[in-house]
Design a protein around this motif. Structure first.
Motif, mmCIF file in Angstrom:
data_model
loop_
_atom_site.group_PDB
_atom_site.id
_atom_site.type_symbol
_atom_site.label_atom_id
_atom_site.label_comp_id
_atom_site.label_asym_id
_atom_site.label_seq_id
_atom_site.Cartn_x
_atom_site.Cartn_y
_atom_site.Cartn_z
ATOM 1 N N GLN A 47 4.569 4.221 2.003
ATOM 2 C CA GLN A 47 4.360 4.142 0.547
ATOM 3 C C GLN A 47 3.949 2.749 0.078
ATOM 4 O OE1 GLN A 47 4.521 6.914 -1.211
ATOM 5 N NE2 GLN A 47 5.554 8.258 0.227
ATOM 6 N N ARG A 48 3.574 1.862 1.002
ATOM 7 C CA ARG A 48 3.200 0.506 0.591
ATOM 8 C C ARG A 48 1.790 0.473 0.037
ATOM 9 N NH1 ARG A 48 0.940 -4.330 2.797
ATOM 10 N NH2 ARG A 48 0.413 -3.295 4.763
ATOM 11 N N ALA A 49 1.621 -0.174 -1.114
ATOM 12 C CA ALA A 49 0.286 -0.366 -1.681
ATOM 13 C C ALA A 49 -0.464 -1.403 -0.856
ATOM 14 C CB ALA A 49 0.389 -0.824 -3.133
ATOM 15 N N MET A 50 -1.772 -1.226 -0.749
ATOM 16 C CA MET A 50 -2.625 -2.219 -0.120
ATOM 17 C C MET A 50 -3.152 -3.164 -1.195
ATOM 18 S SD MET A 50 -2.447 -1.505 3.022
ATOM 19 C CE MET A 50 -3.688 -2.649 3.627
ATOM 20 N N GLY A 51 -3.434 -4.416 -0.792
ATOM 21 C CA GLY A 51 -3.958 -5.392 -1.737
ATOM 22 C C GLY A 51 -5.480 -5.433 -1.698
ATOM 23 N N TYR A 52 -6.083 -5.691 -2.872
ATOM 24 C CA TYR A 52 -7.543 -5.688 -2.984
ATOM 25 C C TYR A 52 -8.014 -6.848 -3.849
ATOM 26 C CZ TYR A 52 -7.043 -0.892 -1.228
ATOM 27 O OH TYR A 52 -6.719 0.208 -0.475
ATOM 28 N N ALA A 53 -9.293 -7.148 -3.709
ATOM 29 C CA ALA A 53 -9.944 -8.149 -4.550
ATOM 30 C C ALA A 53 -11.294 -7.597 -4.983
ATOM 31 C CB ALA A 53 -10.134 -9.464 -3.795
ATOM 32 N N PRO A 54 -11.681 -7.782 -6.255
ATOM 33 C CA PRO A 54 -13.001 -7.318 -6.706
ATOM 34 C C PRO A 54 -14.117 -8.035 -5.954
ATOM 35 C CG PRO A 54 -11.597 -7.915 -8.568
ATOM 36 C CD PRO A 54 -10.919 -8.427 -7.338
ATOM 37 N N VAL A 55 -15.210 -7.343 -5.750
ATOM 38 C CA VAL A 55 -16.381 -7.896 -5.087
ATOM 39 C C VAL A 55 -17.515 -7.984 -6.109
ATOM 40 C CG1 VAL A 55 -18.095 -7.548 -3.270
ATOM 41 C CG2 VAL A 55 -15.704 -6.972 -2.856
ATOM 42 N N GLY A 56 -18.221 -9.118 -6.096
ATOM 43 C CA GLY A 56 -19.344 -9.267 -7.010
ATOM 44 C C GLY A 56 -20.361 -8.159 -6.827
ATOM 45 N N GLY A 57 -20.808 -7.574 -7.948
ATOM 46 C CA GLY A 57 -21.744 -6.463 -7.869
ATOM 47 C C GLY A 57 -21.073 -5.109 -7.825
ATOM 48 N N GLY A 58 -19.720 -5.096 -7.767
ATOM 49 C CA GLY A 58 -18.992 -3.835 -7.770
ATOM 50 C C GLY A 58 -18.245 -3.583 -6.480
ATOM 51 N N GLY A 59 -17.209 -2.799 -6.576
ATOM 52 C CA GLY A 59 -16.414 -2.466 -5.410
ATOM 53 C C GLY A 59 -15.294 -3.459 -5.156
ATOM 54 N N PHE A 60 -14.590 -3.237 -4.040
ATOM 55 C CA PHE A 60 -13.422 -4.051 -3.719
ATOM 56 C C PHE A 60 -13.390 -4.356 -2.225
ATOM 57 C CE2 PHE A 60 -12.467 -1.521 -7.416
ATOM 58 C CZ PHE A 60 -11.887 -2.436 -8.291
ATOM 59 N N SER A 61 -12.789 -5.480 -1.896
ATOM 60 C CA SER A 61 -12.508 -5.818 -0.510
ATOM 61 C C SER A 61 -10.998 -5.812 -0.305
ATOM 62 C CB SER A 61 -13.074 -7.195 -0.151
ATOM 63 O OG SER A 61 -12.454 -8.203 -0.933
ATOM 64 N N MET A 62 -10.581 -5.581 0.938
ATOM 65 C CA MET A 62 -9.148 -5.609 1.236
ATOM 66 C C MET A 62 -8.658 -7.045 1.256
ATOM 67 S SD MET A 62 -8.810 -2.700 4.198
ATOM 68 C CE MET A 62 -7.024 -2.911 4.261
ATOM 69 N N LYS A 63 -7.484 -7.286 0.703
ATOM 70 C CA LYS A 63 -6.899 -8.631 0.675
ATOM 71 C C LYS A 63 -5.388 -8.478 0.761
ATOM 72 C CE LYS A 63 -6.954 -13.024 -1.800
ATOM 73 N NZ LYS A 63 -7.314 -13.734 -3.050
ATOM 74 N N ASP A 64 -4.888 -8.571 1.961
ATOM 75 C CA ASP A 64 -3.468 -8.306 2.157
ATOM 76 C C ASP A 64 -2.733 -9.552 2.644
ATOM 77 O OD1 ASP A 64 -1.230 -6.753 2.034
ATOM 78 O OD2 ASP A 64 -1.878 -5.273 3.504
ATOM 79 N N VAL A 65 -1.414 -9.496 2.585
ATOM 80 C CA VAL A 65 -0.565 -10.626 2.936
ATOM 81 C C VAL A 65 -0.272 -10.597 4.437
ATOM 82 C CG1 VAL A 65 1.612 -11.797 2.472
ATOM 83 C CG2 VAL A 65 0.501 -10.468 0.667
ATOM 84 N N ASN A 66 -0.620 -11.663 5.145
ATOM 85 C CA ASN A 66 -0.355 -11.739 6.585
ATOM 86 C C ASN A 66 0.489 -12.959 6.954
ATOM 87 O OD1 ASN A 66 -1.837 -9.379 7.426
ATOM 88 N ND2 ASN A 66 -3.684 -10.485 6.873
ATOM 89 N N TRP A 67 1.162 -13.542 5.959
ATOM 90 C CA TRP A 67 2.105 -14.624 6.226
ATOM 91 C C TRP A 67 3.493 -14.009 6.356
ATOM 92 C CZ3 TRP A 67 1.183 -19.950 3.531
ATOM 93 C CH2 TRP A 67 -0.152 -20.325 3.698
ATOM 94 N N GLU A 68 4.263 -14.494 7.334
ATOM 95 C CA GLU A 68 5.560 -13.896 7.608
ATOM 96 C C GLU A 68 6.735 -14.644 7.001
ATOM 97 O OE1 GLU A 68 4.618 -11.522 11.765
ATOM 98 O OE2 GLU A 68 5.607 -13.484 11.881
ATOM 99 N N GLN A 69 6.486 -15.739 6.292
ATOM 100 C CA GLN A 69 7.587 -16.470 5.682
ATOM 101 C C GLN A 69 8.203 -15.642 4.543
ATOM 102 O OE1 GLN A 69 4.336 -18.060 5.493
ATOM 103 N NE2 GLN A 69 4.560 -18.788 7.582
ATOM 104 N N VAL A 70 9.514 -15.755 4.399
ATOM 105 C CA VAL A 70 10.227 -15.034 3.344
ATOM 106 C C VAL A 70 11.175 -15.997 2.636
ATOM 107 C CG1 VAL A 70 10.064 -12.796 4.489
ATOM 108 C CG2 VAL A 70 12.019 -14.292 4.977
ATOM 109 N N GLY A 71 11.773 -15.502 1.576
ATOM 110 C CA GLY A 71 12.644 -16.340 0.743
ATOM 111 C C GLY A 71 11.905 -16.762 -0.489
ATOM 112 N N ASN A 72 10.759 -17.381 -0.302
ATOM 113 C CA ASN A 72 9.876 -17.695 -1.421
ATOM 114 C C ASN A 72 9.048 -16.486 -1.811
ATOM 115 O OD1 ASN A 72 8.688 -18.360 1.268
ATOM 116 N ND2 ASN A 72 6.813 -18.604 0.084
ATOM 117 N N THR A 73 8.955 -15.504 -0.940
ATOM 118 C CA THR A 73 8.173 -14.291 -1.150
ATOM 119 C C THR A 73 8.712 -13.235 -0.199
ATOM 120 O OG1 THR A 73 5.887 -13.429 -1.206
ATOM 121 C CG2 THR A 73 6.416 -15.007 0.543
ATOM 122 N N GLY A 74 8.011 -12.121 -0.040
ATOM 123 C CA GLY A 74 8.346 -11.159 1.001
ATOM 124 C C GLY A 74 8.973 -9.854 0.567
ATOM 125 N N VAL A 75 9.472 -9.746 -0.667
ATOM 126 C CA VAL A 75 10.118 -8.515 -1.109
ATOM 127 C C VAL A 75 9.061 -7.476 -1.482
ATOM 128 C CG1 VAL A 75 11.564 -7.452 -2.899
ATOM 129 C CG2 VAL A 75 12.244 -9.634 -1.854
#
Length: 582
Positions: free
Chosen positions: A235-263
């Protein structure tokens, strides 16, 4: 019955949820269909063929409104479900880390006054203690590892990064941004290291600690910590970024540090966490109070940052508790107005969203009657300053006023502030703002007439000309007057060459082309540099770096110092002579 009492009785239209109790006694001044239409209009950009957001609204302890807009997965056409879709919430995670530390304080296993080296002895000895509590309030002076890891080496959020990578750059640091307790500067290093302290003291994995002590007791059954980049999460949402001219590219988190983030969490689960600030099921009233207690600097200045939360009057003067989160492809905000028993949660999986503004606009709709009663202004956004005509007579001579003029640098924000003299009147120009007249209110002291409570105090210290601006919040900012650019005497070849910083273990090359300087680093496009004052340049495009070049007694360039909104005083030394672009 007042508006706040009746808001909880709004209606339900699929797929929006309203509780059965909320169906009755709808407020006649704001019809249910019109409210739904206005809320939907705020999120109209997120349609069936785009990523989007999940929204939740809490009034008087009930989740009275929840809806998904757009898709959790474009590849598989999975719509966002506010009940089940898990979003990465970035820095909104920090409040859970703060709660974990406070639970260990309650257990008697750590103290807020502990020096961090008691629990992390491998940390460099900076010659002064850094307390756990200073890390909680971002007053530790520790440089932000996320900036250090991306500063000039081309590393991006979508690249893989491990705990070991983060610790390596943190342990290489030999300087702080400032003396602990003396200033506030947001730094992810604080909360990353706090999670490490939780693990060492509790002898448990940080994610397991959060599950055992916070998530499960509150019934947050979907919520979890993502500390491995390749773990499969249902059930995890995937991250995306708009692409110039239309559409989206995938943009997901691949850093493993937690505490400051990660939830990873859902709107429905955040509702249960939000309710803990009223019911105190986890940690009791002491923990809830401690999390919302504003930090105080060593000079007695109160800050808006508390412990993992920002507590201020940012929403139309109402007491507000909030913390946004931004990470690769995701944006989150949990806004609470405790006196109104109102909260708004906005969780999004696409870049370019102003989630904080959206949460305020949702509050505008649900609290319209309350806002009207308060006579609040139409917007919580700071308007662009208009030119204000001079008011009153000054007490200083024109020559004295002239001595205050010049360009002043706020090194903590890398911003330039200008003081001008025109027709016997001092004028102030803030970054990206219009000119505003200053009214003298005392010896070397000025204010913005009929505009704000900000005060301006000029002074000298040794050979430094200083400008202290005390903002309405009460936090003073010290600015140094800098020497203006002498463009006729800039010799670009003086600056070109290769420079190295051992603290971040990278080389930067400064080159010249077509009358401008450019910064070249590995894995990044060449970026132009803009002169801002003598021997100082900013890097344009998307960088926030200020480079201040240093010279020896013979006026030869020996290196430069880099400042960034989260990292100060990173020293680069010159290695070899200049290079020219063909």
């Amino acid at each position: 019955m007042n508006f706040l009492a009746t808001c909880r009785h709004f209606f339900s239209i699929a797929p929006i949820f309203f509780s059965a109790a909320a169906m009755a006694d709808v407020n006649n001044t704001l019809q249910k269909a019109e409210l739904a239409r206005r809320v939907d209009a705020l999120f109209s950009a997120y349609a069936a063929d785009s990523p989007g957001c999940a929204l939740g609204v809490i009034l008087n302890g009930e989740l009275v409104y929840k809806k998904g807009y757009g898709n959790a997965s474009l590849e598989f056409g999975v719509p966002i479900d506010p009940e089940k879709t898990l979003f990465a919430i970035g820095s909104t995670s920090k409040q859970f880390t703060a709660a974990a530390i406070l639970l260990l304080v309650q257990d008697g296993k750590i103290s807020l006054n502990d020096d961090i080296r008691k629990h992390l002895p491998e940390m460099h000895n900076y010659g002064t203690a850094i307390s756990v509590d200073q890390m909680l309030s971002h007053t530790s002076g520790l440089r932000d590892y996320t900036v250090l890891m991306t500063m000039g080496n081309g590393v991006r959020e979508v690249d893989y990064s491990s705990d070991a990578d983060a610790m390596a750059v943190i342990l290489r640091q030999r300087s702080l941004n400032f003396a602990p307790g003396s200033h506030y500067m947001y730094s992810n290093t604080n909360y990353f290291l706090l999670a490490k302290i939780v693990e060492r003291v509790s002898h448990r994995n940080f994610g397991k600690f959060l599950q055992d002590r916070i998530f499960q007791p509150l019934g947050m059954h979907h919520t979890r910590l993502r500390d491995k980049y390749d773990v499969v999460v249902a059930q995890r949402a995937m991250g995306y970024a708009p692409v110039g001219g239309g559409g989206f590219s995938m943009k997901d988190v691949n850093w493993e540090q937690v505490g400051n983030t990660g939830v990873l969490t859902t709107v429905s689960d955040l509702t249960k966490w939000d309710q803990n600030f009223y019911e105190s099921r986890v940690g009791g009233e002491w923990l809830v109070k401690q999390m919302q207690e504003n930090a105080v600097r060593s000079d007695g200045v109160a800050l808006s940052y508390a412990r993992g939360l920002i507590v201020d009057g940012a929403y139309r003067g109402m007491r507000s508790v909030h913390h946004a989160g931004d990470t690769a492809g995701f944006h989150a905000q949990l806004l609470r107005l405790p006196d109104e028993r109102f909260s708004a949660m906005v969780l999004c999986n696409v870049d370019g969203v102003d989630q904080t503004l959206l949460s305020f606009k949702v509050a505008d709709l649900f609290l319209a009657e309350e806002i009207k009663k308060r006579g609040a202004t139409a917007s919580n956004q700071t308007a662009k300053d208009a030119v204000i005509a001079p008011a009153g007579k000054t007490m200083s001579s024109e020559s004295q006023l002239a001595s205050y003029t010049g360009v002043y640098l706020d090194r903590y924000a890398q911003s330039l502030h200008t003081i001008e003299l025109k027709a016997g009147q001092l004028w102030y120009i803030a970054p990206q703002r219009e000119r505003v007249a200053l009214e003298q209110s005392g010896e070397q002291r000025f204010r913005l007439p009929r505009k704000t409570e900000n005060t301006f105090q000029f002074s000298k210290q040794d050979k430094r000309q200083l400008l202290n601006i005390v903002y309405r919040s009460g936090e003073p900012v010290e600015l140094d007057r800098v020497r203006p650019i002498q463009t006729d005497y800039i010799h670009l070849e003086d600056y070109t060459g290769t420079y190295f910083s051992p603290e971040i273990n990278v080389h930067w090359t400064i080159v010249a082309k077509d009358g401008k300087l450019f910064k070249q680093v590995q894995r990044e496009a060449t970026k132009p540099m803009n002169p801002v004052f003598e021997d100082a340049f900013t890097v344009t495009v998307d960088d926030q770096d200020l480079l201040r070049f240093t010279r020896d007694s013979r006026q030869r360039i020996t290196g430069f110092i880099v400042d960034n909104p989260r990292v100060l005083n990173v020293v680069f030394s010159r290695e070899r002579s200049g290079v020219q672009i063909d």
